[in-house]
Scaffold this active site. Structure first.
Site, PDB file in Angstrom:
ATOM      1  NE  ARG A  37      -4.068  -1.949   2.182  1.00 43.85           N
ATOM      2  CZ  ARG A  37      -4.801  -2.315   3.215  1.00 43.85           C
ATOM      3  NH1 ARG A  37      -4.664  -1.690   4.382  1.00 43.85           N
ATOM      4  NH2 ARG A  37      -5.706  -3.279   3.111  1.00 43.85           N
ATOM      5  NE  ARG A  41      -5.382   3.321   3.088  1.00 48.56           N
ATOM      6  CZ  ARG A  41      -6.190   2.462   3.654  1.00 48.56           C
ATOM      7  NH1 ARG A  41      -7.491   2.705   3.656  1.00 48.56           N
ATOM      8  NH2 ARG A  41      -5.738   1.381   4.237  1.00 48.56           N
ATOM      9  NE  ARG A  50      -9.648   8.020  -6.283  1.00 45.66           N
ATOM     10  CZ  ARG A  50     -10.057   7.376  -5.181  1.00 45.66           C
ATOM     11  NH1 ARG A  50      -9.207   6.675  -4.479  1.00 45.66           N
ATOM     12  NH2 ARG A  50     -11.318   7.446  -4.808  1.00 45.66           N
ATOM     13  CG  ASP A  86     -10.155  -2.535  -4.320  1.00 47.82           C
ATOM     14  OD1 ASP A  86      -9.933  -1.775  -3.362  1.00 47.82           O
ATOM     15  OD2 ASP A  86     -10.939  -3.508  -4.248  1.00 47.82           O
ATOM     16  CE1 TYR A 161     -13.723  -7.124   1.138  1.00 45.76           C
ATOM     17  CE2 TYR A 161     -12.014  -8.406   0.057  1.00 45.76           C
ATOM     18  CZ  TYR A 161     -12.390  -7.402   0.920  1.00 45.76           C
ATOM     19  OH  TYR A 161     -11.438  -6.678   1.578  1.00 45.76           O
TER      20      TYR A 161
END
Length: 352
Positions: A37, A41, A50, A86, A161
């Site tokens: 990661r 972010r 973004r 993702d 998921y």
């Protein structure tokens, strides 16, 4: 498909970069370092880029996905890029209705919990992976000698998921389906293995020099359940990638008791989270696998002397393995100061 003709490995005079050499088992004087990661972010340039763009849309915009992948390489001088995507992108490109909900994560409108639900899952059209191939090619064209790592979620995590309808810490419905309807479970995991294998293979064919299978939720499983009901499908997911000749990495969260079984699906390196010291992981796994990890992400917020001592300890314990790739024990927290990551890279490259 074979490797694209522009793949770095096919270039005249190609010399494997340190990361690839370490994954293959070479003990280097300075261990390579990158962060799970690292793209995203925690970076102000990412947040600026973004604005007004949905997460999944960003992943499927080749120019945007490429730029986001490149940002941490420029900023931190890490030894690899990790393809920005993702974990549910293969599900989306296959045609399943999935969206990212802020503060929660991937959410499905219609969970998959019955044999009929699994039978209704769409067949992945290889053409739907064109944006992924384009993004990888754009990225590799900018990385120079820095390798790109391909990324995909493992079949169990994708299945969780689908069954839960979104993120779940315990995967109660998922594990119930595994035992109560084994035939439906096998059909679901086969579908997940097919799409995640195609997704990862597309990245490697288009220029990635390694591939990581990420099993976010495997830590909820017993060793027996993982070995019998999950590992065979992770093996299947890697089949189209293994024949391409790049090193493969397997990582899961909370999987200290599963490490040997995760190695045995056929990988070159195993990622270890922060819970298990690397020397103990090396003892459990033996000498035929590279270890990746395992700086505690929580300590990114500690004073530098505390973090520096921890990084030194991680590197020292990593010497018990045949080779070591420095990384976090999970992903970069969103509120991490990017300067801390840059300082870790500088420290590893200078003082390790």
């Amino acid at each position: 498909m074979p490797l694209d003709s522009s793949h770095p490995m096919l270039a005249e005079g190609y010399t494997p970069p340190p990361l690839v050499r370490a994954y293959r088992g070479e003990r280097l004087e300075t261990p390579p370092v990158w962060f799970m990661r690292q793209a995203g972010r925690s970076l102000p340039e990412y947040r600026e880029l973004r604005v007004g763009t949905d997460m999944l849309d960003a992943c499927l915009n080749p120019e945007l996905a490429s730029e986001i992948t490149l940002q941490p390489v420029r900023r931190h001088a890490v030894d690899a890029g990790i393809f920005f995507s993702d974990i549910v992108i293969p599900v989306k490109v296959a045609g399943v209705d999935v969206r990212i909900v802020a503060g929660r994560g991937p959410v499905l409108e219609h969970p998959v919990r019955t044999a009929a639900d699994v039978a209704a899952l769409p067949v992945l059209d290889p053409a739907a992976l064109a944006p992924i191939r384009e993004a990888v090619a754009l990225t590799v064209g900018q990385l120079g000698t820095t390798p790109l790592i391909g990324f995909a979620g493992a079949p169990y995590t994708l299945a969780s998921y689908l069954v839960e309808g979104g993120p779940s810490k315990e995967q109660l419905k998922t594990r119930a389906l595994m035992h109560s309807d084994p035939e439906t479970w096998r059909a679901l995991l086969s579908w997940c293995a097919g799409i995640t294998g195609a997704f990862l293979a597309a990245q490697v064919e288009s220029g990635a020099s390694a591939g990581q299978l990420f099993d976010s939720w495997a830590g909820s499983l017993s060793l027996a359940d993982y070995t019998e009901h999950v590992a065979p499908f992770s093996v299947r997911a890697l089949e189209p990638v293994r024949e391409l000749g790049v090193p493969l990495i397997h990582f899961g969260v909370g999987t200290g008791e599963l490490l040997a079984a995760m190695r045995d699906i056929g990988v070159d390196a195993v990622g270890v989270d922060w819970r298990l010291p690397l020397d103990e992981a090396a003892r459990r796994l033996g000498g035929d696998v590279t270890l990746q990890g395992n700086i505690d992400p929580a300590l990114l917020h500690a004073p530098w002397p505390v973090l520096e001592a921890h990084v030194r300890d991680v590197i020292e314990r990593g010497r018990a393995a045949r080779a070591h790739v420095v990384n976090l024990g999970h992903g970069v927290p969103p509120d991490t100061d990017p300067a801390v990551l840059t300082r870790i890279v500088e420290f590893v490259h200078r003082d390790a």
